[in-house]
Design a protein around this motif. Sequence first.
Motif, PDB file in Angstrom:
ATOM      1  N   MET A   1       0.932  -1.146  -0.116  1.00 22.89           N
ATOM      2  CA  MET A   1      -0.051  -0.066   0.004  1.00 22.89           C
ATOM      3  C   MET A   1       1.030   1.188  -0.025  1.00 22.89           C
ATOM      4  O   MET A   1       1.601   1.310   0.821  1.00 22.89           O
ATOM      5  N   SER A   2       0.489   2.344  -0.956  1.00 22.00           N
ATOM      6  CA  SER A   2       1.371   3.325  -0.708  1.00 22.00           C
ATOM      7  C   SER A   2       0.599   4.360   0.220  1.00 22.00           C
ATOM      8  O   SER A   2      -0.589   4.219   0.510  1.00 22.00           O
ATOM      9  N   GLY A   3       1.329   5.379   0.549  1.00 23.07           N
ATOM     10  CA  GLY A   3       1.055   6.168   1.572  1.00 23.07           C
ATOM     11  C   GLY A   3       0.762   5.610   2.894  1.00 23.07           C
ATOM     12  O   GLY A   3      -0.003   6.224   3.931  1.00 23.07           O
ATOM     13  N   VAL A   4       2.032   4.894   3.408  1.00 19.40           N
ATOM     14  CA  VAL A   4       1.832   4.052   4.607  1.00 19.40           C
ATOM     15  C   VAL A   4       3.179   4.319   5.192  1.00 19.40           C
ATOM     16  O   VAL A   4       4.191   4.045   4.470  1.00 19.40           O
ATOM     17  N   SER A   5       3.123   4.688   6.397  1.00 14.78           N
ATOM     18  CA  SER A   5       4.341   4.977   7.208  1.00 14.78           C
ATOM     19  C   SER A   5       4.191   3.889   8.444  1.00 14.78           C
ATOM     20  O   SER A   5       3.356   4.025   9.217  1.00 14.78           O
TER      21      SER A   5
END
Length: 62
Positions: A1-5
Motif C-alpha cells: 500500500m502506498s501512503g503508509v508509514s
Amino acid sequence: MSGVSVRPLEKGKYKAVFKKMDSVTLVGWFVQYANRFRVISPESLKGKIIENLEQAQSIYSE
C-alpha cells in the motif's frame, strides 16, 4: 500500500499511519487481520471495522 508509514515501538509493537483512511480495501484488510492489528484512530474507521466484525460474528452465531 502506498501512503503508509510504519515505525517500531517498544515491546514488539509497531505504529502504522495510513494517509487514505476511508478505503473499502483498507477496512477489509484490517478485518482480515483483526487478530494481529488494532486501529486506534480515527473513530470512523474503528466503527467501520467493528461493524464488519459484528456482522461476521452474527453469521457464525446462528
